[in-house]
Design an enzyme around this catalytic site. Structure first.
Site, PDB file in Angstrom:
ATOM      1  N   ASP A   1       0.914  -1.211  -0.144  1.00  0.00           N
ATOM      2  CA  ASP A   1      -0.021  -0.107  -0.040  1.00  0.00           C
ATOM      3  C   ASP A   1       0.826   1.263  -0.103  1.00  0.00           C
ATOM      4  OD1 ASP A   1      -1.866   2.102   0.380  1.00  0.00           O
ATOM      5  OD2 ASP A   1      -3.157   0.984   1.835  1.00  0.00           O
TER       6      ASP A   1
ATOM      7  N   ILE B   1      -0.771   9.348   8.805  1.00  0.00           N
ATOM      8  CA  ILE B   1      -1.418   8.626   9.751  1.00  0.00           C
ATOM      9  C   ILE B   1      -1.264   7.012   9.293  1.00  0.00           C
ATOM     10  CG2 ILE B   1      -3.565  10.280   9.792  1.00  0.00           C
ATOM     11  CD1 ILE B   1      -4.923   8.645   7.702  1.00  0.00           C
TER      12      ILE B   1
ATOM     13  N   HIS C   1       0.481   8.066   4.113  1.00  0.00           N
ATOM     14  CA  HIS C   1       0.930   7.476   5.385  1.00  0.00           C
ATOM     15  C   HIS C   1       2.397   7.562   5.283  1.00  0.00           C
ATOM     16  CE1 HIS C   1      -2.916   5.695   5.488  1.00  0.00           C
ATOM     17  NE2 HIS C   1      -2.771   5.126   4.026  1.00  0.00           N
TER      18      HIS C   1
ATOM     19  N   GLY D   1      -5.259   2.263   7.652  1.00  0.00           N
ATOM     20  CA  GLY D   1      -6.236   1.547   8.147  1.00  0.00           C
ATOM     21  C   GLY D   1      -6.231  -0.074   8.259  1.00  0.00           C
TER      22      GLY D   1
END
Length: 289
Positions: free
Chosen positions: A191, A211, A196, A214
């Protein structure tokens, strides 16, 4: 903008084929926070040591994706700037091998219309097969498309979130820490979203720092579930579903709480302790008791 329901529902998503190695399996485990201490317990060692290596069940959710990102095709008419990952579902049919070749077959299962000012919710799933055709896992997810409501569909029949008991304390809980570099490690499993890792990109999204993915927080919660309900035995996990509630930041500590609901069933919720914020909610687990 409204979307073409029939076109998206029947979108020809190509089959995904992926070969993965023991190195990939270890990297995924590190990416979701395994091996945080030294020395490692035998139960933890099994996920990061090639001798007797076992794959974490949640790794099945990242395998077998089709090449490219079909939702980004302009012909799909999906407003990617207003897309959010809403829920994640996983059913394990057979333990994932520590290495091998898998085939993913993905479908759009349903799209619910919340209204022009409320968006739409799309449910997709991917069946993951071994190279010889054995079904290993079924992963599913919902995508909240804020810019694509009002296409003339219905909201009737949308799955309801699994309730988490609010009338009694949880039956058990566990705290797991994450590394400050957790997102940097996790992204190596595939990903590559700059949200991120790139501070400037994260700032454009309204975040002071990048962040955590998820699906990384989902994997951390999966490790917690194994420890709380499965004696760290991945073959005992049967299903693991959650709803994403809020972002997590690398370096934060998660507290996973579970409520037993019957033999082999539990509800789940995850919060980060530093901010006392629920990040995963309405969780549901099935396991061999």
């Amino acid at each position: 903008m409204p979307l073409d329901y029939e076109r998206i529902k029947n979108w020809p998503i190509p089959e995904g084929r992926q070969e993965y190695s023991a190195r990939d399996t270890i990297l995924y485990a590190l990416g979701v926070g395994a091996a945080i201490s030294n020395k490692l317990s035998p139960e933890e060692l099994r996920f990061v040591y090639e001798k007797g290596l076992q794959a974490l069940p949640t790794m099945a959710t990242i395998l077998g994706s089709p090449e490219g990102f079909w939702m980004a095709d302009p012909e799909a008419g999906i407003d990617l700037a207003k897309v959010l990952h809403g829920e994640q579902f996983l059913t394990i049919h057979k333990p994932l091998p520590a290495e091998g070749v898998v085939i993913g077959r993905e479908t759009v299962d349903e799209i619910y219309d919340k209204g022009a000012d409320k968006g739409a919710v799309m449910y997709c799933s991917r069946k993951l097969y071994s190279e010889d055709g054995e079904l290993l896992a079924t992963s599913g997810w919902s995508t909240f498309m804020r810019g694509n409501g009002g296409f003339g569909g219905t909201a009737t029949g949308q799955p309801k979130p699994h309730p988490v008991p609010d009338d009694r304390p949880c039956d058990s809980s566990i705290d797991l820490i994450s590394r400050p570099e957790q997102a940097v490690i996790y992204r190596l499993s595939g990903d590559w979203n700059p949200l991120h890792i790139d501070p400037a990109f994260a700032a454009r999204g309204g975040f002071d720092v990048p962040i955590l993915h998820g699906m990384c927080s989902y994997g951390i919660a999966g490790r917690a579930v194994l420890q709380l309900l499965c004696n760290n035995d991945p073959s005992r996990l049967r299903a693991f579903n959650v709803r994403f509630a809020a972002p997590m930041f690398p370096g934060e500590t998660t507290r996973t709480e579970v409520w037993l609901e019957g033999p082999g069933r539990a509800a789940l919720r995850v919060r980060v302790l530093e901010r006392d914020v629920i990040i995963l909610n309405n969780g549901y687990v099935e396991f061999d008791a």
